[in-house]
Enzyme design. Structure first.
Site, PDB file in Angstrom:
ATOM      1  N   CYS A  50     -64.813  60.317  -4.463  1.00 19.89           N
ATOM      2  CA  CYS A  50     -64.953  61.538  -5.268  1.00 19.89           C
ATOM      3  C   CYS A  50     -64.018  62.654  -4.791  1.00 19.89           C
ATOM      4  O   CYS A  50     -63.815  62.842  -3.586  1.00 19.89           O
ATOM      5  CB  CYS A  50     -66.398  62.033  -5.221  1.00 19.89           C
ATOM      6  N   HIS A 162     -60.682  66.450  -1.472  1.00 19.20           N
ATOM      7  CA  HIS A 162     -61.561  65.284  -1.385  1.00 19.20           C
ATOM      8  C   HIS A 162     -62.974  65.739  -1.069  1.00 19.20           C
ATOM      9  O   HIS A 162     -63.195  66.618  -0.233  1.00 19.20           O
ATOM     10  CB  HIS A 162     -61.065  64.310  -0.309  1.00 19.20           C
ATOM     11  N   HIS A 163     -63.938  65.122  -1.744  1.00 18.99           N
ATOM     12  CA  HIS A 163     -65.332  65.562  -1.616  1.00 18.99           C
ATOM     13  C   HIS A 163     -65.874  65.360  -0.203  1.00 18.99           C
ATOM     14  O   HIS A 163     -66.861  65.989   0.190  1.00 18.99           O
ATOM     15  CB  HIS A 163     -66.211  64.783  -2.607  1.00 18.99           C
ATOM     16  N   SER A 164     -65.241  64.507   0.595  1.00 17.81           N
ATOM     17  CA  SER A 164     -65.714  64.309   1.968  1.00 17.81           C
ATOM     18  C   SER A 164     -65.511  65.553   2.821  1.00 17.81           C
ATOM     19  O   SER A 164     -66.159  65.708   3.859  1.00 17.81           O
ATOM     20  CB  SER A 164     -64.982  63.121   2.602  1.00 17.81           C
ATOM     21  N   GLY A 166     -66.398  68.537   2.026  1.00 18.45           N
ATOM     22  CA  GLY A 166     -67.533  69.438   1.877  1.00 18.45           C
ATOM     23  C   GLY A 166     -68.133  69.323   0.497  1.00 18.45           C
ATOM     24  O   GLY A 166     -67.514  68.776  -0.424  1.00 18.45           O
TER      25      GLY A 166
END
Length: 503
Positions: A50, A162-164, A166
């Protein structure tokens, strides 16, 4: 000046690049690493890859040098934006600090200022960004700068993160911490303060009775929600409709469109129905979807002038709930100034599932009243907290791949995602450039439809992300939402007038 591309109104971004696999490194002596959280690892899985996209429309042409100078003293000082995702020798995934070259994270496009359809160009540009994956050898974010005059702004900045790195609330708070009030360039933005709840009942008996009743409701609704959550994971699927995606939807291209709604109109409906802003937005979405699906089912049945909605239609949204205490924008700004963040960071999220009543209603305000009942009911449950805890337990016992498979299945069995983020009520500037609108969205999850609502000043921006092979006309969906709000506002105004008229 960063990477530069010459683009016309009909040109696309480059095709997907063949990038190296995730770097495997244990780091060197003296380098401090931090393990990725379970949620960060989840968002980096191949079937759950994501990314967040946030479009900023600004009021003046972008000064690239000013933006670069601003990023150097703000965003680049935040640890997550200057770290690589690496694997240690024992296989653990970690954040590894690295020296960052800002130019490698900027995409500055040389565009034709006399193009025929600048709004369409920006829409195509944003929708084509996911076609080129982020380079895993660099921190996972980039900023596109386009000096293109559109109907709403003089230029556009597009963040891809990138959703990683936050969750949406954390990243939006961090973005706001990089801005300043245009009325006071030394002050960070402030967010609207929620209204205080009614005073608790007086008297020991009433207090004890209310507490016991709340505890009973909490236990009962939590059990029901967990049973529904488990059923969704195992077998319970939403009805197949013209807005529900199929297998592989997470890897297909997305189209991002947005529409501006009047925040004052939303408040009129809120006050008349005694609801919250979020209740109204859920109601608007239910009304807009009901209208849109009625049209689509009418086209299938060739009966466009009738009520074509099925009587038992199951359509649900997954909502990510932030479980962290509110992040203070000033704290984030101070943390970047001191080369460190003093606030909690990362992805601390829980899932809840919200049913949407897709039905034709005579009174448009009934959509909001029904939404209020559903949302109030969800507030009396620990579904979000327990889904987060269960997810962490699954990662610990069965591994990240099992957790990713379950999350993927849960999202695939529902129809859409829904989000509402509160923004500043006053105008803010992006490194000296006034922001006209903020339009965030997400891609990489296994759903064909996502709604994001973002408030800012006196507007409510609704952002719709769709899989065009499933929903080829997202602008019509935006129109249906806007028309639903207009009908609700008119109904609220009529009701108010009837209450004020003397008998």
């Amino acid at each position: 000046m960063g990477s530069t591309e010459k683009m016309g109104s009909n040109q696309r971004l480059p095709e997907k690049l063949k990038l190296p696999e995730r770097i495997r490194s244990g780091g060197s002596d003296g380098e401090l690493t931090e393990p990725l959280s379970p949620a960060a690892r989840l968002f980096a899985q191949p079937n759950f890859n994501c990314h967040i996209i946030a479009v900023l429309g600004v009021g003046e042409r972008l000064d690239v040098d000013a933006v670069k100078a601003g990023l150097q003293v703000t965003l680049l000082r935040h640890p997550r934006f200057s770290c690589l995702q690496v694997q240690s020798k024992n296989g653990a995934e970690e954040w590894l600090p690295t020296k960052i070259a800002l130019d490698n994270h900027l995409v500055i496009s040389d565009v034709d200022p006399n193009m025929d359809s600048p709004d369409k160009f920006i829409e195509d540009y944003v929708s084509n960004i996911p076609e080129t994956p982020l380079d895993p050898s660099k921190p996972q974010w980039e900023l596109h700068l386009l000096n293109v005059r559109t109907s709403e702004a003089e230029a556009v900045g597009i963040f891809r993160i990138h959703h990683s790195l936050g969750d949406g609330v954390s990243l939006m708070s961090l973005l706001l911490a990089c801005t300043r009030k245009t009325s006071d360039p030394d002050s960070v933005p402030t967010l609207p303060v929620p209204t205080k709840k009614a005073a608790p009942p007086k008297g020991v008996f009433l207090v004890v009775f209310k507490w016991l009743w709340c505890m009973l409701c909490l236990v009962w609704y939590t059990v029901l929600d967990l049973m529904m959550f488990a059923a969704t994971l195992v077998f319970l699927k939403d009805t197949d409709t013209p807005v529900k995606g199929g297998v592989g939807v997470e890897s297909r291209p997305k189209r991002f469109v947005h529409r501006t709604l009047s925040l004052d109109d939303v408040k009129v409906v809120k006050d008349m129905t005694g609801s919250t802003m979020n209740d109204v937005l859920v109601g608007i979405t239910a009304a807009g979807l009901s209208c849109y699906l009625n049209q689509k089912f009418g086209e299938i049945k060739n009966t466009p002038d009738k009520n074509n909605l099925p009587s038992s239609l199951r359509l649900r949204a997954t909502v990510l709930v932030n479980l962290r205490t509110t992040i203070e924008i000033q704290t984030l700004a101070d943390g970047m100034k001191d080369d460190k963040s003093k606030s909690q960071w990362g992805n601390k999220l829980g899932y809840i599932i919200i049913p949407f009543n897709i039905i034709a209603r005579e009174d448009p305000l009934d959509y909001v009243r029904r939404a209020k009942v559903i949302v109030d009911r969800k507030k009396k449950s620990l579904e979000a907290v327990l889904s987060h805890s269960c997810g962490a337990l699954i990662v610990k016992v069965f591994g990240i791949k099992a957790a990713a498979a379950l999350s993927h299945r849960m999202l695939r069995n529902t129809t859409m995602s829904f989000s509402n983020i509160v923004g500043p009520a006053e105008e803010i500037g992006f490194f000296g450039n006034p922001i006209r609108y903020i339009a965030p969205s997400v891609y990489g999850h296994p759903q064909a439809l996502t709604f994001h609502f973002q408030s800012y000043m006196n507007m409510m921006k609704v952002v719709v992300a769709v899989d065009e092979s499933v929903i080829p006309d997202p602008h019509q969906l935006c129109e249906d939402l806007a028309e639903s709000l207009n009908l609700m506002k008119d109904a609220a105004s009529r009701n108010k007038s009837s209450l004020e008229d003397p008998i």
